[in-house]
Write a protein that holds these residues in place. Structure first.
Motif, PDB file in Angstrom:
ATOM      1  N   ASN A  40       0.802  -1.230   0.000  1.00 36.99           N
ATOM      2  CA  ASN A  40       0.000   0.000   0.000  1.00 36.99           C
ATOM      3  C   ASN A  40       0.829   1.271   0.000  1.00 36.99           C
ATOM      4  O   ASN A  40       0.315   2.342  -0.280  1.00 36.99           O
ATOM      5  N   ILE A  41       2.115   1.153   0.323  1.00 31.59           N
ATOM      6  CA  ILE A  41       2.846   2.372   0.653  1.00 31.59           C
ATOM      7  C   ILE A  41       3.854   2.817  -0.421  1.00 31.59           C
ATOM      8  O   ILE A  41       3.881   3.973  -0.812  1.00 31.59           O
ATOM      9  N   ILE A 170      -1.190   6.077  10.953  1.00 32.85           N
ATOM     10  CA  ILE A 170      -1.970   5.100  10.164  1.00 32.85           C
ATOM     11  C   ILE A 170      -2.353   3.923  11.067  1.00 32.85           C
ATOM     12  O   ILE A 170      -3.498   3.470  11.088  1.00 32.85           O
ATOM     13  N   LEU A 174      -6.025   2.867  11.855  1.00 30.61           N
ATOM     14  CA  LEU A 174      -6.558   1.647  11.210  1.00 30.61           C
ATOM     15  C   LEU A 174      -6.672   0.474  12.173  1.00 30.61           C
ATOM     16  O   LEU A 174      -7.639  -0.288  12.123  1.00 30.61           O
ATOM     17  N   ASP A 229       4.883  -3.848  11.149  1.00 30.00           N
ATOM     18  CA  ASP A 229       3.919  -4.293  10.126  1.00 30.00           C
ATOM     19  C   ASP A 229       4.306  -5.703   9.665  1.00 30.00           C
ATOM     20  O   ASP A 229       4.424  -5.983   8.481  1.00 30.00           O
ATOM     21  N   HIS A 231       3.331  -8.603   8.886  1.00 34.35           N
ATOM     22  CA  HIS A 231       2.336  -9.546   8.351  1.00 34.35           C
ATOM     23  C   HIS A 231       2.985 -10.446   7.295  1.00 34.35           C
ATOM     24  O   HIS A 231       4.157 -10.238   6.921  1.00 34.35           O
ATOM     25  N   PHE A 249       7.070   0.854   8.935  1.00 33.34           N
ATOM     26  CA  PHE A 249       6.273   1.267  10.101  1.00 33.34           C
ATOM     27  C   PHE A 249       7.070   1.149  11.402  1.00 33.34           C
ATOM     28  O   PHE A 249       6.481   1.171  12.483  1.00 33.34           O
ATOM     29  N   ARG A 344      -8.929  -5.812  12.821  1.00 35.04           N
ATOM     30  CA  ARG A 344      -8.793  -4.658  11.913  1.00 35.04           C
ATOM     31  C   ARG A 344      -8.770  -5.094  10.441  1.00 35.04           C
ATOM     32  O   ARG A 344      -9.215  -4.370   9.565  1.00 35.04           O
ATOM     33  N   ARG A 345      -8.252  -6.300  10.173  1.00 36.81           N
ATOM     34  CA  ARG A 345      -8.232  -6.753   8.772  1.00 36.81           C
ATOM     35  C   ARG A 345      -9.618  -7.215   8.325  1.00 36.81           C
ATOM     36  O   ARG A 345      -9.921  -7.220   7.143  1.00 36.81           O
ATOM     37  N   ALA A 350      -7.962  -2.005   5.170  1.00 37.12           N
ATOM     38  CA  ALA A 350      -6.774  -2.728   4.679  1.00 37.12           C
ATOM     39  C   ALA A 350      -7.018  -4.235   4.807  1.00 37.12           C
ATOM     40  O   ALA A 350      -6.686  -4.858   5.812  1.00 37.12           O
TER      41      ALA A 350
HETATM   42  C1  SR1 Z   1      -2.684   2.776   4.128  1.00 36.07           C
HETATM   43  S1  SR1 Z   1      -1.686   1.515   4.669  1.00 36.07           S
HETATM   44  C2  SR1 Z   1      -2.683   0.178   5.070  1.00 36.07           C
HETATM   45  C3  SR1 Z   1      -1.951  -0.921   5.699  1.00 36.07           C
HETATM   46  O1  SR1 Z   1      -0.981  -1.433   4.802  1.00 36.07           O
HETATM   47  C4  SR1 Z   1       0.257  -1.594   5.478  1.00 36.07           C
HETATM   48  O2  SR1 Z   1       0.929  -2.740   5.105  1.00 36.07           O
HETATM   49  C5  SR1 Z   1      -0.095  -1.549   6.941  1.00 36.07           C
HETATM   50  O3  SR1 Z   1      -0.488  -2.816   7.418  1.00 36.07           O
HETATM   51  C6  SR1 Z   1      -1.195  -0.575   6.959  1.00 36.07           C
HETATM   52  O4  SR1 Z   1      -1.977  -0.639   8.110  1.00 36.07           O
END
Ligand code: SR1
Ligand code: MG
Length: 391
Positions: A40-41, A170, A174, A229, A231, A249, A344-345, A350
């Motif tokens: 996403n980043i 973020i 989130l 982060d 994951h 992050f 949250r997922r 996200a």
């Molecule tokens: C806007 S970023 C959304 C998510 O993607 C990243 O990998 C992080 O987990 C973040 O919370």
């Protein structure tokens, strides 16, 4: 003026020219370049001459997925974090060739022969070393940067450097506020689960109180340097080798946050398999392996963390009682943050691919919400066995 003396967002053609300038001796043949990122980043380019290849990770002023403004400093922080993690756990971090603070690029080893863990798990691949390697990565990077091991002046330097406010905002939003209260009204709920989510998450006062404590821990516990982060999309691996990427992050935070992320994404893979795998034998093998991996991950983390803590030279921190208490607190946090990551997922914006379950997504998400709630509410009374027993 040289094209790369002022930051701009590169495309694939720019990146070829960029590499010809920055790494003039690395390649011999004609270069090709492809943007292969799916995060996403940032942007991720693979540059190759057909024989050799490398990766350029490039940060823009805006995030890749949401096109929202972001800080360019995240790029330097990510490079510094990878470099530091490499000193603690050299085998788990790719080779770093160059960092360019102007174009906000890290040029590094191409892990082309490694698979992204999330996609590999969705193919039901199993990895005998994953749990041990991740336990080791976590123990070494987290415990080595904690007060018991890192000299106080060095730790305070890290605390000053790692504020990472834009990225942490973020997560604050989130992982905590949006997930537990739908604070911005933009959560995405699977049709049929709207009332369930409202009643079981947003209106559960005890759960939201516990989520507040977890958020407070994330924001104010400067325990150690966390990836932030961790994951399954941040892990690339083969059967023999595990590499951890993408620490943009990174923050000084609670160790349990990283452990909880690793655990939550193994649970996503586990539940995806339970709900989508048609081949019963494959299902049996994969779900057994996932549970065993969770056990090994936590138990090996504790063993290696304890061994590192035993090397403390501080007269107070080297006490056995302190050591046991610290590990207990980390485990409790890990269970809690496993729960917040799951929630949250499921409800937030996200999402993860693991939840793309054509038949039974609603039920799978309800199962996961139950697991998450139990982890968050009962984390103080749980151990690894009781954690596994609720799956
Ligand atoms: C806007 S970023 C959304 C998510 O993607 C990243 O990998 C992080 O987990 C973040 O919370
Ligand atoms: Mg990432």
């Amino acid at each position: 003026m040289n094209r790369f003396e002022k930051h701009f967002r590169m495309n694939e053609e720019d990146c070829i020219e960029y590499i010809q300038e920055k790494m003039p001796d690395y390649f011999t043949g004609d270069l090709s370049c492809k943007e292969i990122g799916d995060g996403n980043i940032n942007y991720v380019f693979r540059v190759s001459d057909g024989t050799r290849s490398l990766i350029v990770k490039h940060a823009d002023l805006y995030t890749r997925s949401g096109h929202t403004p972001n800080s360019l400093d995240r790029s330097a922080l990510e490079y510094e974090t990878l470099s530091l993690e490499k000193t603690y756990c050299p085998d788990c971090v790719p080779e770093l060739y160059l960092f360019d603070p102007v174009m906000c690029c890290t040029i590094m080893e191409d892990l082309g022969d490694h698979e992204n863990l999330r996609y590999a798990l969705l193919k039901r691949e199993t990895f005998p070393k994953l749990a041990k390697d991740m336990a080791s990565f976590c123990a070494r990077t987290l415990i080595s940067t904690s007060s018991a091991i890192l000299p106080a002046d060095e730790k305070r330097k890290l605390e000053k450097r790692y504020t990472n406010p834009v990225m942490c905002e973020i997560t604050d939003r989130l992982v905590f506020n949006e997930a537990f209260t739908n604070s911005l009204g933009r959560n995405i709920i699977t049709p049929g689960n709207e009332d369930y989510v409202k009643e079981e998450i947003y209106q559960d006062e005890e759960l939201c109180y516990e989520a507040a404590l977890l958020k407070e821990g994330f924001q104010s516990d400067r325990q150690c340097l966390i990836h932030g982060d961790l994951h399954s999309g941040s892990i690339f691996l083969t059967k023999e080798d595990t590499k951890v990427l993408d620490p943009e992050f990174a923050i000084m935070g609670p160790a349990g946050y990283d452990l909880g992320n690793v655990a939550a994404h193994l649970i996503f893979a586990y539940v995806n398999c339970l709900y989508t795998e048609k081949d019963e034998e494959k299902k049996e093998i994969f779900t057994k392996w996932t549970k065993e991996s969770l056990r090994t991950f936590f138990e090996d983390f504790e063993k290696e963390a304890e061994a590192i803590l035993k090397t403390s030279t501080d007269p107070l921190y080297k006490s056995e009682k302190y050591r046991k208490d610290l590990l207990r607190r980390i485990l409790e946090d890990a269970f809690g943050y496993t729960g917040s990551e799951l929630i949250r997922r499921i409800v937030g914006t996200a999402k993860v691919k693991d939840l793309e379950i054509p038949e039974g997504r609603r039920e799978a998400e309800r199962d996961l919400i139950k697991i998450a709630k139990s982890l968050i509410k009962n984390r103080r009374d749980m151990d690894v066995s009781s954690f596994l027993s609720i799956l």
